[in-house]
Design an enzyme around this catalytic site. Sequence first.
Site, mmCIF file in Angstrom:
data_model
loop_
_atom_site.group_PDB
_atom_site.id
_atom_site.type_symbol
_atom_site.label_atom_id
_atom_site.label_comp_id
_atom_site.label_asym_id
_atom_site.label_seq_id
_atom_site.Cartn_x
_atom_site.Cartn_y
_atom_site.Cartn_z
ATOM 1 N N LYS A 50 27.187 -6.438 7.962
ATOM 2 C CA LYS A 50 27.920 -5.295 7.395
ATOM 3 C C LYS A 50 28.046 -4.113 8.358
ATOM 4 O O LYS A 50 28.943 -3.274 8.194
ATOM 5 C CB LYS A 50 27.242 -4.841 6.108
ATOM 6 C CG LYS A 50 27.421 -5.776 4.928
ATOM 7 C CD LYS A 50 28.814 -5.675 4.327
ATOM 8 C CE LYS A 50 28.905 -6.388 2.984
ATOM 9 N NZ LYS A 50 30.230 -6.212 2.354
ATOM 10 N N SER A 305 24.821 -14.586 7.148
ATOM 11 C CA SER A 305 25.360 -13.233 7.048
ATOM 12 C C SER A 305 24.305 -12.147 7.022
ATOM 13 O O SER A 305 24.594 -10.996 7.367
ATOM 14 C CB SER A 305 26.250 -13.116 5.807
ATOM 15 O OG SER A 305 25.538 -13.533 4.647
#
Length: 319
Positions: A50, A305
């Site tokens: 992110k 991720s």
Amino acid sequence: MSDLVSLADIERAAERLAGVCVRTPLVPFPSTDPPLLVKAESFQPIGAFKLRGAYATISALPDGQRARGVVTHSSGNHAQAVAYTARLLGIRAVLVIPHTTPGVKVEACVRHGAEIVYVEPTMEARTATAEKLAEAHGFAMIPPFDDPRIVAGQGTVGLEIARDCPEADVVLVPVGGGGLLAGVATAVKALRPEAKVIGVEPELAADARASLRAGHPVSWAAEETGRTVADALRAQRLGDVPFAHIGEYVDGIVTVTEDEIRQGVRRLAREARLIAEPAGAVATAAYLFRRDELPDARTYVSVLSGGNVDPALFLDLYA
């Protein structure tokens, strides 16, 4: 499709991220045939991909707007990315976070100096509160996924995969709100049009698969998506911007069970020596347990991720 993010947009984001984000390695998962390489975004300074979208977006704001501060809503990793970026740039950050967010993620946000506002775990509560704060204080809104600037930043993951592993035939990507999948697919298809990009999500939060089948974003209730252990993939609906890219570039969506997610976390730790939060393990779980649903390939890449897993949960998953 001129309104879609371009390869040039992603390359400009990559320039902004130089020296801030890690060019994460492709780690071989042992004893896999065909080979599986794991894109370890858990190695980022905040432990998740992110940071790419958040820093690329905030650093590009006009000076006056950035100086007033930023606000976002997030289930954890995006909030941490915004907090980390704000600390680097010396600006104020206010984070609207569901009260169900794992403590390890909230604590990281506080360490970076962000202000926390807790809300109910629904997209409606998150967005409404963040929008009110932006209007009242003049903060710049930094959406978690439904924004072309965010998609471009996340697309740098795909840029690195395509350039570091040009032989990759299938790229497996977790999907929640869709920003990562949209960005990776855009970059991979621009550089390797013949490669396949597959989104992966929990069976208990399969709104992306339903959306792709329906041809438009389909919403799931918070009570439904909240059942999955993969807290970072509990978005109730794909963003409109990500969906436009997913519809254009993504070759399919597969789902994995809760047990497969848990086994994915365990096997990444034991066999590849990589720490993954449940959401970070879903793409690898698809390779390990759903290969018959995937396109054939000589080389697969799965995106890990994030690795921001609550220690108690990790011990339970690892046992």
